[in-house]
Design a protein around this motif. Structure first.
Motif, PDB file in Angstrom:
ATOM      1  N   ALA A  60       0.815  -1.208   0.000  1.00 51.78           N
ATOM      2  CA  ALA A  60       0.000   0.000   0.000  1.00 51.78           C
ATOM      3  C   ALA A  60       0.853   1.263   0.000  1.00 51.78           C
ATOM      4  N   GLY A  61       2.011   1.208  -0.620  1.00 54.67           N
ATOM      5  CA  GLY A  61       2.899   2.362  -0.682  1.00 54.67           C
ATOM      6  C   GLY A  61       3.926   2.188  -1.778  1.00 54.67           C
ATOM      7  N   PRO A  62       4.672   3.252  -2.095  1.00 57.07           N
ATOM      8  CA  PRO A  62       5.627   3.193  -3.201  1.00 57.07           C
ATOM      9  C   PRO A  62       6.981   2.575  -2.857  1.00 57.07           C
ATOM     10  N   LEU A  63       7.214   2.265  -1.578  1.00 58.29           N
ATOM     11  CA  LEU A  63       8.505   1.699  -1.186  1.00 58.29           C
ATOM     12  C   LEU A  63       8.597   0.248  -1.642  1.00 58.29           C
ATOM     13  N   THR A  64       9.614  -0.065  -2.445  1.00 54.35           N
ATOM     14  CA  THR A  64       9.798  -1.401  -3.012  1.00 54.35           C
ATOM     15  C   THR A  64      11.172  -1.947  -2.633  1.00 54.35           C
ATOM     16  N   PRO A  65      11.365  -3.261  -2.730  1.00 52.11           N
ATOM     17  CA  PRO A  65      12.698  -3.819  -2.480  1.00 52.11           C
ATOM     18  C   PRO A  65      13.756  -3.215  -3.387  1.00 52.11           C
ATOM     19  N   GLU A  66      13.384  -2.894  -4.621  1.00 52.49           N
ATOM     20  CA  GLU A  66      14.351  -2.303  -5.555  1.00 52.49           C
ATOM     21  C   GLU A  66      14.806  -0.928  -5.070  1.00 52.49           C
ATOM     22  N   ALA A  67      13.858  -0.137  -4.551  1.00 51.38           N
ATOM     23  CA  ALA A  67      14.210   1.181  -4.023  1.00 51.38           C
ATOM     24  C   ALA A  67      15.114   1.056  -2.798  1.00 51.38           C
ATOM     25  N   VAL A  68      14.846   0.051  -1.953  1.00 49.22           N
ATOM     26  CA  VAL A  68      15.686  -0.169  -0.772  1.00 49.22           C
ATOM     27  C   VAL A  68      17.087  -0.582  -1.190  1.00 49.22           C
ATOM     28  N   ALA A  69      17.193  -1.463  -2.179  1.00 46.98           N
ATOM     29  CA  ALA A  69      18.504  -1.933  -2.638  1.00 46.98           C
ATOM     30  C   ALA A  69      19.329  -0.814  -3.252  1.00 46.98           C
ATOM     31  N   ALA A  70      18.664   0.202  -3.809  1.00 46.13           N
ATOM     32  CA  ALA A  70      19.377   1.312  -4.448  1.00 46.13           C
ATOM     33  C   ALA A  70      19.582   2.493  -3.510  1.00 46.13           C
ATOM     34  N   SER A  71      19.208   2.356  -2.248  1.00 49.47           N
ATOM     35  CA  SER A  71      19.230   3.480  -1.317  1.00 49.47           C
ATOM     36  C   SER A  71      20.599   3.707  -0.707  1.00 49.47           C
ATOM     37  N   HIS A  72      20.762   4.906  -0.122  1.00 43.50           N
ATOM     38  CA  HIS A  72      21.991   5.217   0.612  1.00 43.50           C
ATOM     39  C   HIS A  72      21.701   5.710   2.028  1.00 43.50           C
ATOM     40  N   ALA A  73      20.438   5.863   2.375  1.00 42.17           N
ATOM     41  CA  ALA A  73      20.032   6.196   3.749  1.00 42.17           C
ATOM     42  C   ALA A  73      18.688   5.545   4.018  1.00 42.17           C
TER      43      ALA A  73
END
Length: 479
Positions: A398-411
């Motif tokens: 129910a939100g835009p946060l995805t595993p791909e976004a987490v894997a590409a994150s820096h914070a």
């Protein structure tokens, strides 16, 4: 992980991977007792007797020692009564409470965060239940003790059905609904697993957790121990993120935030929760429709704003008893700015004895300067040569946060949890780079509404589903 002078939340990653003294031994004792409940304690065998006796040995030298020793002796002989089973449940709870405390202490050392209040203080005395309620508690206790005697392998529909009249009598009583909800859910789960003799796999730890907690809640006054009033708070509420928990028939959103008290003083870690029943056809972003009308804070979270609260009731454990009349939407507030400046200085409320359990651990932290690593089982963040597993399964659809976004994150702002013998990080929000710009992605970004195409479709589908259900309900009421 984050310099202390920058307000970072997680300082010592090595402490999260180093072993905690005595933890494995305490869990082994709990596991042995839990296995004894699988076959039941009506006619315990040698292995079951050893599991029960081990529990008594683990609390020797504590105030529980004498009562648990007697209870273990009776249970091992197959003659355990209600008081004996309550004593064993208390010993199990105490052991898991010690595990909880050791893990939280390790997190406090890693984060460098102060703890609110006196850790040695017990809960405020709670008035005894009236006679009618005491009878209901006794009936619930009798059913739970019958479960322990029969064991999970001895489950049948007749045994499980014994909870139905107790739950039906408890539900009309406001002070009994917490227990009724637990008993009802536990009984439904057991009924879905009948007969126990044919189960391929028994959820040993889960059912023992539910059984022992339910049994302790049959002690008059126990249900109020963890929800004691902590007064009221006034100040600015700065959201860190939303933890959305969904089940087939219910949904809950829990907002984790930092409260900045009016007039100064140390900031506090607090939570605000809202729950709603749901049909199984409402999923994804449609869940927010069920929750928004019940708590205006979700709108502020979705807009990236703070909230001003005045005389908002709060429990001793830091849970705000949310009332929209006592809050208004404030100025824009960035979760990462809040985490960097205030998170490590925010005090955490102490957990009441009955609620101390490793599964309850959910500590807001900030991580920066890590490298994402894809493992065989799950994603992990590498910091200073140590790996911290990332629990992307807990992130809601129910939100835009995805595993791909987490894997590409820096914070990352997330909840530090403990499960299956190790610490895990549940992301609530991440900062990532898109076209050379830093972009924040929040799990609760759609809480107040969304223009995202996928979110809009899910919201429309939920609206249609709810409309159909209301129309059908109206027909039933008219007939």
């Amino acid at each position: 992980m984050v310099p202390s002078d920058a307000g970072g939340g997680l300082m010592r990653g090595d402490l999260l991977s180093d072993p905690v003294e005595g933890l494995d031994e305490a869990l082994a004792v709990v596991d042995a007792f839990d296995e004894a409940l699988v076959a039941g304690l009506l006619r315990p065998g040698p292995a079951q007797a050893a599991g029960v006796s081990g529990l008594a040995g683990a609390v020797a030298g504590t105030p529980l020692a004498a009562r648990v020793a007697e209870a273990a002796e009776k249970a091992a002989a197959g003659t355990g009564g209600e008081d004996h089973f309550v004593a064993l449940a208390a010993a199990r709870n105490a052991l898991l409470g010690s595990v909880h405390d050791a893990l939280v202490q390790r997190i406090d050392e890693a984060v460098g965060r102060p703890v609110e209040g006196d850790e040695t203080a017990g809960p405020e005395p709670v008035a005894a239940a009236p006679e009618e309620a005491a009878n209901l508690l006794a009936a619930a206790r009798s059913w739970l003790c019958d479960l322990a005697r029969g064991g999970w392998r001895g489950l049948d529909h007749e045994l499980v059905a014994g909870a139905a009249p107790v739950v039906a009598a408890m539900l009309p009583e406001p002070g009994m609904r917490r227990r009724a909800a637990l008993l009802d859910g536990f009984a439904a789960e057991l009924a879905a697993s009948c007969p126990g003799a044919t189960l391929e796999r028994v959820p040993v730890r889960r059912w023992a957790d539910l059984w022992s907690r339910a049994l302790l809640l049959t002690v008059p006054g126990s249900a109020g121990a963890g929800a004691g009033a902590g007064g009221t708070v006034t100040g600015r509420l700065l959201p860190l993120g939303v933890d959305l928990q969904e089940h087939a028939t219910a949904v809950q959103a829990q907002v984790h935030a930092v409260l900045e008290p009016v007039g100064g003083g140390a900031p506090r870690l607090v939570r605000a929760s809202v729950s709603a029943p749901k049909p199984d056809t409402v999923v994804g972003a449609g869940l927010w429709q069920l929750l928004r009308p019940r708590m205006s804070l979700l709108g502020a979270v979705g807009e990236g704003r703070s909230a001003e609260v005045e005389a908002m009731p709060v429990t001793a454990e830091g849970d705000l008893l949310w009332d929209d009349a006592l809050a208004r939407t404030g100025e824009p507030a960035d979760a990462f700015a809040t985490a960097r400046v205030m998170l490590s200085a925010a005090t955490a409320a102490r957990v009441e004895p009955l609620d101390r359990h490793p599964v309850r651990i959910a500590v807001p932290v900030l991580l920066e300067g890590y490298a994402a690593r894809e493992g065989k089982d799950r994603l992990a963040f590498e910091v200073a040569g140590r790996l911290l597993a990332v629990d992307t399964d807990r992130m809601p659809a129910a939100g835009p946060l995805t595993p791909e976004a987490v894997a590409a994150s820096h914070a990352c702002v997330g909840l530090l949890r403990w499960d299956a013998g190790k610490f895990l990080l549940q992301p609530l929000a991440v900062e990532t780079t898109v076209r050379k710009k830093t972009v924040a992605v929040h799990a609760g970004a759609w809480a107040g509404g969304t223009s995202d195409k996928a979110g809009v479709r899910a919201e429309k589908a939920a609206t249609d589903a709810v409309a159909v259900l209301r129309e059908r309900a109206g027909r039933l009421l008219r007939t």
